[in-house]
Write a protein that holds these residues in place. Structure first.
Motif, PDB file in Angstrom:
ATOM      1  N   VAL A  37     -15.578 -40.329  44.944  1.00  0.00           N
ATOM      2  CA  VAL A  37     -15.355 -41.005  45.970  1.00  0.00           C
ATOM      3  C   VAL A  37     -14.968 -40.354  47.044  1.00  0.00           C
ATOM      4  O   VAL A  37     -15.413 -40.203  48.418  1.00  0.00           O
ATOM      5  N   SER A  38     -13.676 -39.726  46.780  1.00  0.00           N
ATOM      6  CA  SER A  38     -13.047 -39.065  47.912  1.00  0.00           C
ATOM      7  C   SER A  38     -13.813 -37.905  48.430  1.00  0.00           C
ATOM      8  O   SER A  38     -14.016 -37.638  49.503  1.00  0.00           O
ATOM      9  N   SER A  39     -14.524 -37.050  47.387  1.00  0.00           N
ATOM     10  CA  SER A  39     -15.243 -35.801  47.908  1.00  0.00           C
ATOM     11  C   SER A  39     -16.298 -36.050  48.754  1.00  0.00           C
ATOM     12  O   SER A  39     -16.871 -35.519  49.739  1.00  0.00           O
ATOM     13  N   ARG A  40     -17.077 -37.265  48.208  1.00  0.00           N
ATOM     14  CA  ARG A  40     -18.106 -37.703  49.089  1.00  0.00           C
ATOM     15  C   ARG A  40     -17.775 -38.218  50.594  1.00  0.00           C
ATOM     16  O   ARG A  40     -18.526 -37.820  51.607  1.00  0.00           O
ATOM     17  N   PHE A  41     -16.678 -38.850  50.583  1.00  0.00           N
ATOM     18  CA  PHE A  41     -16.052 -39.349  52.002  1.00  0.00           C
ATOM     19  C   PHE A  41     -15.890 -38.327  52.866  1.00  0.00           C
ATOM     20  O   PHE A  41     -16.159 -38.377  54.128  1.00  0.00           O
TER      21      PHE A  41
END
Length: 219
Positions: A37-41
Protein backbone atom coordinates in the motif's frame (compact mmCIF):
# COMPACT_ATOMS: atom_id res chain seq x y z
CA UNK A 1 -21.04 12.57 19.81
CA UNK A 2 -20.08 16.03 18.66
CA UNK A 3 -19.22 16.38 15.02
CA UNK A 4 -15.90 18.03 15.86
CA UNK A 5 -14.83 14.79 17.51
CA UNK A 6 -15.67 12.82 14.39
CA UNK A 7 -13.41 14.86 12.16
CA UNK A 8 -10.68 14.93 14.76
CA UNK A 9 -10.65 11.16 14.91
CA UNK A 10 -9.88 10.93 11.24
CA UNK A 11 -6.82 13.10 11.57
CA UNK A 12 -5.41 12.87 15.04
CA UNK A 13 -7.36 10.35 17.06
CA UNK A 14 -4.95 7.52 16.33
CA UNK A 15 -1.93 8.88 18.14
CA UNK A 16 0.66 6.77 19.88
CA UNK A 17 3.82 7.67 21.72
CA UNK A 18 6.08 5.12 20.09
CA UNK A 19 7.23 3.82 23.50
CA UNK A 20 7.83 0.15 22.78
CA UNK A 21 6.76 -1.94 25.74
CA UNK A 22 7.24 -5.35 24.19
CA UNK A 23 9.84 -7.18 22.13
CA UNK A 24 7.30 -9.13 20.11
CA UNK A 25 7.91 -9.26 16.37
CA UNK A 26 5.30 -8.29 13.79
CA UNK A 27 4.11 -10.72 11.13
CA UNK A 28 6.30 -10.34 8.01
CA UNK A 29 3.35 -11.30 5.79
CA UNK A 30 1.33 -8.41 7.22
CA UNK A 31 4.26 -6.07 6.62
CA UNK A 32 4.37 -7.16 2.98
CA UNK A 33 0.71 -6.16 2.57
CA UNK A 34 1.17 -2.79 4.27
CA UNK A 35 4.39 -2.07 2.40
CA UNK A 36 2.54 -2.72 -0.87
CA UNK A 37 0.00 0.00 0.00
CA UNK A 38 2.77 2.40 1.00
CA UNK A 39 4.82 1.78 -2.15
CA UNK A 40 1.86 2.30 -4.47
CA UNK A 41 0.74 5.48 -2.71
CA UNK A 42 4.21 7.00 -3.02
CA UNK A 43 4.04 6.64 -6.82
CA UNK A 44 0.86 8.76 -7.05
CA UNK A 45 0.97 12.50 -7.67
CA UNK A 46 -2.33 13.06 -5.89
CA UNK A 47 -5.39 11.25 -4.57
CA UNK A 48 -9.05 12.08 -4.04
CA UNK A 49 -10.97 9.59 -1.92
CA UNK A 50 -14.56 9.53 -0.73
CA UNK A 51 -15.27 7.85 2.58
CA UNK A 52 -17.97 7.02 5.09
CA UNK A 53 -17.29 7.29 8.82
CA UNK A 54 -19.51 5.13 11.02
CA UNK A 55 -19.47 5.41 14.80
CA UNK A 56 -20.74 2.50 16.89
CA UNK A 57 -21.31 2.43 20.62
CA UNK A 58 -20.50 -0.39 23.00
CA UNK A 59 -23.95 -1.95 22.44
CA UNK A 60 -23.44 -2.17 18.64
CA UNK A 61 -25.76 0.77 18.06
CA UNK A 62 -24.84 3.17 15.26
CA UNK A 63 -24.40 6.53 16.96
CA UNK A 64 -23.50 8.47 13.85
CA UNK A 65 -22.62 8.09 10.19
CA UNK A 66 -21.15 10.74 7.94
CA UNK A 67 -19.77 11.02 4.41
CA UNK A 68 -16.68 12.95 3.47
CA UNK A 69 -13.93 13.51 0.94
CA UNK A 70 -10.18 13.68 1.41
CA UNK A 71 -7.77 15.32 -1.03
CA UNK A 72 -4.08 14.43 -0.80
CA UNK A 73 -0.94 15.59 -2.55
CA UNK A 74 2.30 14.51 -0.96
CA UNK A 75 2.06 15.46 2.72
CA UNK A 76 -0.66 18.05 2.05
CA UNK A 77 -4.31 17.22 2.63
CA UNK A 78 -7.84 18.56 2.86
CA UNK A 79 -10.76 16.79 4.50
CA UNK A 80 -14.36 17.89 4.04
CA UNK A 81 -17.19 16.34 6.02
CA UNK A 82 -20.67 17.69 6.81
CA UNK A 83 -19.97 21.37 7.29
CA UNK A 84 -16.39 20.88 8.40
CA UNK A 85 -13.05 21.26 6.69
CA UNK A 86 -9.54 20.46 7.83
CA UNK A 87 -6.78 21.76 5.56
CA UNK A 88 -3.02 21.42 5.86
CA UNK A 89 -0.13 22.43 3.62
CA UNK A 90 2.21 20.58 6.03
CA UNK A 91 3.25 23.86 7.64
CA UNK A 92 -0.07 25.36 8.72
CA UNK A 93 -3.40 23.70 9.48
CA UNK A 94 -6.86 25.26 9.30
CA UNK A 95 -9.94 23.75 10.95
CA UNK A 96 -13.19 25.30 9.74
CA UNK A 97 -16.63 24.85 11.34
CA UNK A 98 -19.46 25.99 9.08
CA UNK A 99 -22.17 26.20 11.76
CA UNK A 100 -20.28 28.92 13.65
CA UNK A 101 -18.37 30.21 10.60
CA UNK A 102 -15.07 29.94 12.45
CA UNK A 103 -11.60 28.80 11.42
CA UNK A 104 -8.86 27.83 13.85
CA UNK A 105 -5.26 28.12 12.64
CA UNK A 106 -2.34 26.13 14.06
CA UNK A 107 1.23 25.35 13.15
CA UNK A 108 1.76 21.73 12.11
CA UNK A 109 3.72 19.81 14.73
CA UNK A 110 6.17 17.78 12.67
CA UNK A 111 7.14 15.71 15.71
CA UNK A 112 3.57 14.69 16.46
CA UNK A 113 2.61 11.04 16.31
CA UNK A 114 -0.80 11.86 14.84
CA UNK A 115 -1.76 9.92 11.74
CA UNK A 116 -2.67 12.34 8.98
CA UNK A 117 -4.46 11.11 5.83
CA UNK A 118 -1.16 10.97 3.95
CA UNK A 119 0.54 9.00 6.72
CA UNK A 120 -2.33 6.54 6.77
CA UNK A 121 -1.40 5.37 3.27
CA UNK A 122 2.34 5.22 3.99
CA UNK A 123 4.45 3.38 6.54
CA UNK A 124 2.98 4.91 9.70
CA UNK A 125 2.76 1.42 11.19
CA UNK A 126 6.43 0.55 11.58
CA UNK A 127 7.27 2.28 14.87
CA UNK A 128 4.12 2.30 16.94
CA UNK A 129 2.36 -0.99 16.19
CA UNK A 130 2.62 -4.72 16.23
CA UNK A 131 0.64 -6.26 13.40
CA UNK A 132 -0.44 -9.62 12.07
CA UNK A 133 -2.26 -10.88 8.98
CA UNK A 134 -5.71 -12.36 9.63
CA UNK A 135 -7.89 -14.36 7.18
CA UNK A 136 -9.02 -12.70 3.95
CA UNK A 137 -12.63 -11.64 3.53
CA UNK A 138 -14.76 -10.67 0.54
CA UNK A 139 -16.91 -7.55 0.66
CA UNK A 140 -18.76 -5.90 -2.21
CA UNK A 141 -16.91 -8.09 -4.70
CA UNK A 142 -13.46 -7.16 -3.35
CA UNK A 143 -11.03 -9.55 -1.71
CA UNK A 144 -9.71 -7.85 1.42
CA UNK A 145 -6.45 -8.61 3.18
CA UNK A 146 -6.97 -7.82 6.84
CA UNK A 147 -4.19 -6.68 9.15
CA UNK A 148 -4.81 -6.50 12.87
CA UNK A 149 -2.68 -3.84 14.54
CA UNK A 150 -2.08 -3.23 18.24
CA UNK A 151 -0.21 -0.25 19.71
CA UNK A 152 3.07 -0.90 21.47
CA UNK A 153 2.03 1.60 24.14
CA UNK A 154 -0.69 -0.28 26.03
CA UNK A 155 -1.72 2.77 28.06
CA UNK A 156 -3.58 4.33 25.13
CA UNK A 157 -7.39 4.27 24.85
CA UNK A 158 -7.23 2.63 21.42
CA UNK A 159 -6.31 -1.03 21.79
CA UNK A 160 -6.77 -2.35 18.25
CA UNK A 161 -6.99 -1.20 14.63
CA UNK A 162 -7.98 -3.44 11.72
CA UNK A 163 -6.80 -2.24 8.32
CA UNK A 164 -8.46 -3.91 5.32
CA UNK A 165 -6.57 -3.69 2.04
CA UNK A 166 -8.09 -4.25 -1.41
CA UNK A 167 -5.89 -7.14 -2.56
CA UNK A 168 -6.16 -6.29 -6.26
CA UNK A 169 -5.88 -2.50 -6.12
CA UNK A 170 -3.47 -2.39 -3.15
CA UNK A 171 -5.45 0.44 -1.57
CA UNK A 172 -6.83 0.72 1.94
CA UNK A 173 -10.50 -0.14 1.64
CA UNK A 174 -11.51 0.12 5.28
CA UNK A 175 -10.11 0.80 8.71
CA UNK A 176 -11.80 -0.02 12.01
CA UNK A 177 -10.63 1.50 15.29
CA UNK A 178 -11.48 -0.12 18.64
CA UNK A 179 -11.44 1.81 21.92
CA UNK A 180 -11.23 0.32 25.40
CA UNK A 181 -14.56 1.95 26.30
CA UNK A 182 -16.33 -0.14 23.65
CA UNK A 183 -16.68 2.52 20.97
CA UNK A 184 -15.70 1.62 17.40
CA UNK A 185 -15.03 3.87 14.42
CA UNK A 186 -15.13 2.50 10.88
CA UNK A 187 -13.71 4.44 7.93
CA UNK A 188 -14.74 2.94 4.59
CA UNK A 189 -13.21 4.25 1.36
CA UNK A 190 -16.08 4.29 -1.14
CA UNK A 191 -14.16 5.75 -4.08
CA UNK A 192 -10.43 6.17 -4.70
CA UNK A 193 -9.21 8.35 -7.58
CA UNK A 194 -5.43 8.32 -8.14
CA UNK A 195 -3.61 11.20 -9.87
CA UNK A 196 -6.68 13.43 -9.73
CA UNK A 197 -6.42 17.06 -10.84
CA UNK A 198 -5.71 18.75 -7.50
CA UNK A 199 -4.03 22.16 -7.32
CA UNK A 200 -1.83 23.41 -4.49
CA UNK A 201 -4.48 26.06 -3.72
CA UNK A 202 -6.68 23.22 -2.46
CA UNK A 203 -4.45 23.01 0.61
CA UNK A 204 -4.71 26.65 1.65
CA UNK A 205 -7.60 28.33 3.46
CA UNK A 206 -8.87 31.36 1.55
CA UNK A 207 -10.92 33.57 3.92
CA UNK A 208 -12.39 35.42 0.94
CA UNK A 209 -14.46 32.33 0.20
CA UNK A 210 -15.97 32.43 3.70
CA UNK A 211 -17.55 35.87 4.18
CA UNK A 212 -17.56 37.02 7.79
CA UNK A 213 -15.47 34.08 9.01
CA UNK A 214 -14.09 34.44 12.54
CA UNK A 215 -10.38 33.63 12.67
CA UNK A 216 -8.84 32.07 15.77
CA UNK A 217 -5.06 32.12 15.19
CA UNK A 218 -3.24 29.89 17.68
CA UNK A 219 0.17 30.04 16.04
Amino acid sequence: MKKYVLTGLLLSGITFSGMAQTKQVSDPKAKTVLDGVSSRFKTLKSVVANFVLKVEGANNSVADSKKGTVYMKGSKYKVTMDGQEIISDNKTSWTYAKDVNEVTINNVDQSSGAITPAKLFTNFYDKDFLYRLTPETTEKGKVLQNVEMTPTDKSKNIFKVIVSVDKKAQNIAKMKVFEKNGNRYTYEITNFTPNAAVTDATFLFDPKKYPGVEVVDLR
